[in-house]
Every structure is written in C-alpha cells, then in structure tokens.
Enzyme design. Structure first.
Site, PDB file in Angstrom:
ATOM      1  N   ARG A  36       0.826  -1.213   0.000  1.00 43.23           N
ATOM      2  CA  ARG A  36       0.000   0.000   0.000  1.00 43.23           C
ATOM      3  C   ARG A  36       0.857   1.259   0.000  1.00 43.23           C
ATOM      4  NH1 ARG A  36      -4.880  -2.250   0.337  1.00 43.23           N
ATOM      5  NH2 ARG A  36      -4.961  -4.242   1.423  1.00 43.23           N
ATOM      6  N   HIS A  66       3.940 -10.932  -5.298  1.00 48.82           N
ATOM      7  CA  HIS A  66       2.642 -10.328  -5.630  1.00 48.82           C
ATOM      8  C   HIS A  66       2.858  -8.823  -5.680  1.00 48.82           C
ATOM      9  CE1 HIS A  66      -1.502  -9.185  -5.801  1.00 48.82           C
ATOM     10  NE2 HIS A  66      -1.907 -10.433  -5.791  1.00 48.82           N
ATOM     11  N   TYR A  69      -0.854  -3.387  -4.413  1.00 47.42           N
ATOM     12  CA  TYR A  69      -2.289  -3.161  -4.657  1.00 47.42           C
ATOM     13  C   TYR A  69      -2.564  -1.787  -5.266  1.00 47.42           C
ATOM     14  CZ  TYR A  69      -3.369  -7.335  -1.935  1.00 47.42           C
ATOM     15  OH  TYR A  69      -3.463  -8.611  -1.486  1.00 47.42           O
ATOM     16  N   HIS A 106      -2.748  -7.752 -10.756  1.00 44.64           N
ATOM     17  CA  HIS A 106      -4.160  -7.725 -11.141  1.00 44.64           C
ATOM     18  C   HIS A 106      -4.267  -6.782 -12.348  1.00 44.64           C
ATOM     19  CE1 HIS A 106      -5.698  -8.888  -6.851  1.00 44.64           C
ATOM     20  NE2 HIS A 106      -4.643  -9.576  -7.217  1.00 44.64           N
ATOM     21  N   GLU A 143      -3.506 -11.945 -12.944  1.00 40.97           N
ATOM     22  CA  GLU A 143      -4.395 -12.737 -12.088  1.00 40.97           C
ATOM     23  C   GLU A 143      -5.852 -12.436 -12.423  1.00 40.97           C
ATOM     24  OE1 GLU A 143      -3.646 -12.348  -7.882  1.00 40.97           O
ATOM     25  OE2 GLU A 143      -5.342 -13.655  -7.373  1.00 40.97           O
ATOM     26  N   ASP A 176      -6.886 -17.702  -9.641  1.00 43.72           N
ATOM     27  CA  ASP A 176      -7.315 -17.679  -8.242  1.00 43.72           C
ATOM     28  C   ASP A 176      -8.711 -18.310  -8.157  1.00 43.72           C
ATOM     29  OD1 ASP A 176      -8.637 -16.673  -5.803  1.00 43.72           O
ATOM     30  OD2 ASP A 176      -6.816 -15.489  -5.535  1.00 43.72           O
ATOM     31  N   HIS A 179     -11.472 -15.989  -6.576  1.00 38.83           N
ATOM     32  CA  HIS A 179     -11.884 -14.942  -7.509  1.00 38.83           C
ATOM     33  C   HIS A 179     -12.743 -15.527  -8.637  1.00 38.83           C
ATOM     34  CE1 HIS A 179      -8.027 -12.444  -6.393  1.00 38.83           C
ATOM     35  NE2 HIS A 179      -8.834 -12.628  -5.381  1.00 38.83           N
ATOM     36  N   HIS A 213      -3.790 -19.881  -7.333  1.00 39.64           N
ATOM     37  CA  HIS A 213      -4.066 -19.410  -5.978  1.00 39.64           C
ATOM     38  C   HIS A 213      -5.225 -20.255  -5.465  1.00 39.64           C
ATOM     39  CE1 HIS A 213      -2.216 -15.087  -6.264  1.00 39.64           C
ATOM     40  NE2 HIS A 213      -1.325 -16.023  -6.032  1.00 39.64           N
ATOM     41  N   ASP A 226     -14.929 -10.525  -3.320  1.00 37.93           N
ATOM     42  CA  ASP A 226     -13.638 -11.189  -3.108  1.00 37.93           C
ATOM     43  C   ASP A 226     -13.375 -11.363  -1.613  1.00 37.93           C
ATOM     44  OD1 ASP A 226     -11.014 -11.988  -3.028  1.00 37.93           O
ATOM     45  OD2 ASP A 226     -10.180 -10.162  -3.904  1.00 37.93           O
ATOM     46  N   HIS A 228     -11.586 -14.309   0.743  1.00 43.55           N
ATOM     47  CA  HIS A 228     -10.906 -15.603   0.828  1.00 43.55           C
ATOM     48  C   HIS A 228     -11.316 -16.338   2.110  1.00 43.55           C
ATOM     49  CE1 HIS A 228      -7.390 -14.294  -2.004  1.00 43.55           C
ATOM     50  NE2 HIS A 228      -8.566 -13.869  -2.418  1.00 43.55           N
ATOM     51  N   GLU A 258      -3.733 -18.284  -0.225  1.00 45.45           N
ATOM     52  CA  GLU A 258      -3.831 -16.931   0.358  1.00 45.45           C
ATOM     53  C   GLU A 258      -4.997 -16.935   1.335  1.00 45.45           C
ATOM     54  OE1 GLU A 258      -4.525 -15.294  -3.575  1.00 45.45           O
ATOM     55  OE2 GLU A 258      -2.701 -14.101  -3.376  1.00 45.45           O
TER      56      GLU A 258
HETATM   57 ZN   LIG Z   1      -5.040 -14.428  -5.497  1.00 49.12          ZN
HETATM   58 ZN   LIG Z   2      -3.898 -11.156  -6.111  1.00 50.23          ZN
END
Ligand SMILES: [Zn+2]
Ligand SMILES: [Zn+2]
Length: 278
Positions: A36, A66, A69, A106, A143, A176, A179, A213, A226, A228, A258
């Site tokens: 972030r 990864h 974001y 992403h 992804e 994923d 997702h 994922h 989304d 998880h 994840e």
């Molecule tokens: Zn993922």
């Molecule tokens: Zn991701």
C-alpha cells in the site's frame, strides 16, 4: 506440484523463505515492499544473498512476488497510469535480482470506462514495461479477479485479449479459485472442475496457466465479492478444490494459498488439504 503460502516479509525479505521452511513448503509468494506504498524498497546485497541462499538450501522450487495493490494498469488517469507502470518495472527488477519465477499483477480497474478501453490501456502498459525489461527472467502473471465494480479480469477471455500477441517479456495467468468462483466459474463439484479446465483450455490455453491461488470463497458463486476463506470452510468446498488439485492437466502447476491467517495453526490446517488430496 510445489505448494506454499503467501508469506510476510516482516523482519526482512529473507524471512519469507524462513516462514515457508517452518511449514515445510516448497513454494512461496510474498510482497517485495509494502503493497500500500508507492515507494519500492532497495534490496541490499546482503539481503539478496541471504534470500537466495535460503531459497536454495530449503529446496523452495517456486517463488512469486505479488505486486502492489496500488498499481492500476487500466487507469484512465495519466499520472496514476505512469506511476503504476513505473512501480511494476521496479518490482520486475527486484524479482530479477531475487531470482523469482513470477510477478503477479491484477489487470486493474477502468474506473468507469468500458472494458475495451481497459484492455487497450493494460496492453499499452505491458508494451511499455516489456520494452523496458525485455528478456526479463521473471514471468509476469495476470491474475483473474472477482470482477467487482470496474475491475478487469473477471473473465479469462479478457486476460487473453490483454496478453494476445505481446512478446518481449514472458506473460502468463495466475488462476485464483476464490476470484473465479465469485466471478461465476463453478468449481464446487467434480464435473464442474472438468468443465472449468476445458474453459481454461479454450479461453486462454493451458500452457498460459502458470500458478494457482488455491483459496475457498466466503461469498457465493457469481457474487463478484472477493473474500478468501480456509479450504473446505467456504462456498467452493473440499470436493471441488480437491478435484482441481488432482486434475491430471494441472498436476505440475505450483499452488499458493492466500487463506486467512487468524492463528498459527491456520496454515498447517490448510496445508493438510492439498497434501491429503494428492
Ligand atoms: Zn489471489
Ligand atoms: Zn492477487
């Protein structure tokens, strides 16, 4: 196939392989800086050597970063678009230094513009990035997403359109399960998984699928939400997730979980699912 988790780099980048070893994992994913924060960190020579020697000596066979974001390669905002491409290039450079196999990103959000605009925009970014890091040792993986709001990548067809004909850097797909389920791909039964694999084969080609994922989903099929969940405790369930990792067409593909990390036992419990399914 290699199996592991997304691991924290708290205490330094070489703590990620350390945490993988504690669980007995041979695959690893991590953020190479705060996800972030726009400031990418500089990895010192000592840290790099430490990371490389731990990955080697612990027998970790598959490594992935990864991306941040904050990166939005589909952004209509010129400043954000350029900052995003610039940070992804820095992350690729870090990936090269650390000898990682994959950098996962992403595809981004169009912020209200249409899908065709978004696809064109991401292709523009990837063309720029691949020219800058042409011949990179790291494969960039797009992804799939839950398809919420204006996010691209809820459908594999969109990912295929983004990647089509681009070369210079290696591109692939990170699939994923949470997702995909939230975006409407049914995975919960044996027959569903067979259909899903046929879909992947038809929509992007199995050779593009480089990483899975493996996550259960708290939210229902097609909800575009989304969230998880631990394997077997969500809406996909163990039948579908088990069938997916046992599927002969997917046997060699590395798996990263994840799943939520509420207690120390969570990772061990989630790890026992693929281990007992193989
Ligand atoms: Zn993922
Ligand atoms: Zn991701």
């Amino acid at each position: 196939m290699p199996i592991g988790f997304h691991q924290s780099i708290a205490g330094g980048i070489s703590m990620a392989p350390e945490r993988a070893r504690e669980l007995g994992c041979d695959a690893l994913q991590f953020f190479c800086h705060s996800p972030r924060n726009w400031n990418s960190i500089k990895i010192s020579e000592g840290e790099k050597e430490d990371f490389l020697s731990r990955v080697r000596s612990y027998g970790i066979r598959s490594t992935a970063i990864h991306s941040s974001y904050l990166i939005n390669l589909a952004s209509p905002d010129e400043i954000l678009f350029k900052k995003s491409a610039g940070l992804l290039i820095k992350e690729l450079e870090i990936g090269e230094e650390l000898g990682v196999d994959f950098l996962i990103v992403h595809p981004g959000s169009t912020r209200g513009r249409d899908v065709d605009f978004g696809i064109k925009r991401v292709r523009e970014a990837l063309t720029f990035i691949s020219r800058s890091r042409c011949g990179s040792t790291v494969t960039l993986l797009l992804e799939n997403t839950a398809g919420s709001g204006h996010a691209l990548g809820g459908s594999l067809v969109e990912l295929k359109k983004i990647m089509d004909g681009l070369d210079c850097i290696r591109l692939g797909i990170c699939f994923d399960t949470c997702h995909a389920f939230a975006a409407g791909y049914e995975i919960s039964g044996h027959g569903d998984v067979d259909r899903l694999v046929d879909n992947i084969r038809g929509e992007v080609g199995l050779e593009s699928l480089r990483l899975i994922h493996l996550n259960d989903s708290m939210a229902p099929l097609g909800s575009n939400v989304d969230r998880h969940q631990h394997l077997g405790s969500g809406r996909i369930g163990l039948e579908g997730l088990g069938a997916l990792i046992r599927h002969p067409a997917l046997r060699e593909i590395p798996i990263i979980m994840e799943t939520p990390k509420g207690s120390e036992k969570d990772d061990q419990r989630n790890l026992s699912v693929p281990e007992s399914s193989l």
